[in-house]
Design a protein around this motif. Structure first.
Motif, PDB file in Angstrom:
ATOM      1  N   ASP A 178      18.869  32.680 -35.878  1.00 34.84           N
ATOM      2  CA  ASP A 178      18.828  31.762 -37.304  1.00 34.84           C
ATOM      3  C   ASP A 178      20.125  31.461 -37.712  1.00 34.84           C
ATOM      4  OD1 ASP A 178      16.104  31.477 -36.493  1.00 34.84           O
ATOM      5  OD2 ASP A 178      15.426  32.643 -38.323  1.00 34.84           O
ATOM      6  N   ALA A 179      20.814  30.582 -38.013  1.00 39.22           N
ATOM      7  CA  ALA A 179      21.974  30.046 -38.344  1.00 39.22           C
ATOM      8  C   ALA A 179      22.322  30.869 -39.811  1.00 39.22           C
ATOM      9  CB  ALA A 179      21.928  28.506 -38.708  1.00 39.22           C
ATOM     10  N   GLU A 180      21.156  31.125 -40.569  1.00 34.09           N
ATOM     11  CA  GLU A 180      21.760  32.007 -42.060  1.00 34.09           C
ATOM     12  C   GLU A 180      21.912  33.468 -41.445  1.00 34.09           C
ATOM     13  OE1 GLU A 180      17.192  31.207 -41.807  1.00 34.09           O
ATOM     14  OE2 GLU A 180      19.078  29.948 -41.540  1.00 34.09           O
ATOM     15  N   ARG A 181      21.649  33.873 -40.389  1.00 38.05           N
ATOM     16  CA  ARG A 181      21.930  35.192 -40.155  1.00 38.05           C
ATOM     17  C   ARG A 181      23.233  35.318 -39.369  1.00 38.05           C
ATOM     18  NH1 ARG A 181      17.987  38.514 -36.676  1.00 38.05           N
ATOM     19  NH2 ARG A 181      19.258  39.945 -37.405  1.00 38.05           N
ATOM     20  N   VAL A 182      23.967  34.228 -38.882  1.00 40.90           N
ATOM     21  CA  VAL A 182      25.124  34.262 -38.131  1.00 40.90           C
ATOM     22  C   VAL A 182      26.268  35.046 -38.946  1.00 40.90           C
ATOM     23  CG1 VAL A 182      27.015  32.856 -36.987  1.00 40.90           C
ATOM     24  CG2 VAL A 182      24.440  32.424 -36.661  1.00 40.90           C
ATOM     25  N   PRO A 183      26.579  34.664 -40.303  1.00 41.05           N
ATOM     26  CA  PRO A 183      27.396  35.306 -40.969  1.00 41.05           C
ATOM     27  C   PRO A 183      27.588  36.710 -40.868  1.00 41.05           C
ATOM     28  CG  PRO A 183      26.945  33.358 -42.074  1.00 41.05           C
ATOM     29  CD  PRO A 183      25.891  33.500 -41.156  1.00 41.05           C
TER      30      PRO A 183
END
Length: 378
Positions: free
Chosen positions: A154-159
């Motif tokens: 998921d995008a929010e996990r990328v950082p």
């Protein structure tokens, strides 16, 4: 805290043996490159062009080595479209920076650097938010069937995944062999798939940077991008990725098969580069004798070597290599054509020189001598 990344696998005896052979070939290469030769610059340029060609062809952007060398020199290519030339240019910019970073006395990995390299690669695609984390989910599809073969985290996990990857690049598994760390850097970055585009090219470039920082050899001599971009190897590459990724972000799978795939690629590419280096010396000396016997200027050997390794040569390339005036370069090439070494085609800006009958005979002779590469795992 448990790692959120795919872990570095322990190697087995067979992998250690393959690794030993790769390191022996690289040491030999480093030793041979320590002594400067007339052909080194051209060989380095060709290897960089072939790495760029390989990495871009995996993404469907195809260009000849000759056109890539023209783009690298800031010239218009003869055959490649403007759209593909922009992809090549972006890739070259990032790989050139990686060469600089490999030698930088002060260096640390950070997320900003990875985003900047992505921007260099795909900055011309303004609609793909280059250099910034993707805003949503990402799916990798089989280009032939359209089937989803991998779903990124998921995008929010990328950082936070990128932060862990950067921490690992600086401090993690430092006792593991460089080739293994580089393979895992590639695998984790391509599996996080942090950007909307350029993830594959970036992951392959990161693998090259990890090796460059460990001073294995200079990036153009340690990259496996040329190998990965060739026909059947590209399918094997996708299969190796899919086998370890298991269709979605699940970082507790077995990655040994992936590492083995990379070690095999390094071994085969090292064999090929070593062979090219030996061949370069032999061909150059053979051409020096022939040029001398023909009463031609010794500098024309560089023009002949270029058409030995590639399909064609442009006047501007030879002029730049030998620091000549336009008139001198044109005269030299005219003399080489008159002696049967080159055949001219086209006019004005589109003019190029292909191998003449005498050069074709030398190329055919060397082509017949090629021994198949040895698969280290067989």
């Amino acid at each position: 805290m448990d790692s959120m990344l795919y872990g570095t696998p322990p190697l087995e005896a067979v992998d250690e043996a393959v690794l030993g052979e790769i390191e022996e070939m690289r040491r030999d290469l480093k030793y041979r490159l320590a002594e400067p030769h007339r052909w080194d610059g051209q060989l380095r340029r060709q290897l960089q062009a072939r790495a760029i060609q390989g990495s871009n062809s995996i993404e469907g952007y195809r260009a000849s080595v000759e056109d890539i060398e023209s783009i690298m020199a800031g010239e218009d290519p003869l055959e490649t479209s403007g759209a593909v030339a922009r992809e090549i240019s972006g890739c070259q910019q990032a790989l050139t920076y990686i060469q600089v970073l490999s030698r930088a006395p002060v260096f640390a990995f950070d997320a900003g650097l990875l985003h900047a390299l992505n921007f260099m690669m795909i900055g011309h695609h303004h609609d793909k938010t280059p250099g910034a984390v993707r805003p949503g989910g990402i799916y990798v599809r089989n280009s032939a069937t359209g089937e989803v073969v991998y779903e990124g985290p998921d995008a929010e996990r990328v950082p936070e995944l990128m932060a862990e990857l950067v921490g690992w690049l600086n401090e993690g598994d430092l006792e593991a062999p460089s080739y293994v760390r580089a393979a895992m850097a590639h695998f984790n970055l391509v599996s996080i798939h942090p950007w909307r585009d350029g993830n594959g090219r970036m992951s392959r470039a990161l693998q090259t940077l990890v090796l460059g920082r460990d001073r294995i050899t200079t990036p153009e001599f340690s990259s496996i991008e040329e190998w990965l971009g060739q026909d059947r190897n590209t399918y094997d590459y996708y299969d190796a990725l899919a086998g370890a990724q298991r269709r979605h972000w699940s970082p507790h799978g077995d990655t040994l098969h992936w590492v083995r795939f990379c070690l095999r690629a390094h071994h085969l590419q090292a064999q090929r580069v070593g062979r090219r280096l030996s061949e370069a010396g032999e061909v150059w000396m053979l051409l020096e004798k022939q040029v001398d016997a023909d009463g031609l200027n010794a500098r024309t050997v560089s023009a002949l070597y270029e058409v030995f390794v590639n399909r064609r040569l442009r006047r501007s390339r030879y002029q730049l290599d030998e620091s000549l005036s336009q008139g001198q370069a044109a005269r030299d090439l005219r003399d080489l054509a008159a002696k049967g070494w080159l055949t001219p085609y086209g006019e004005t800006k589109g003019r190029f020189y292909a191998p003449g009958a005498r050069m074709r005979a030398i190329k055919e002779d060397f082509a017949q001598r090629v021994v198949p590469l040895r698969d280290p795992y067989r």
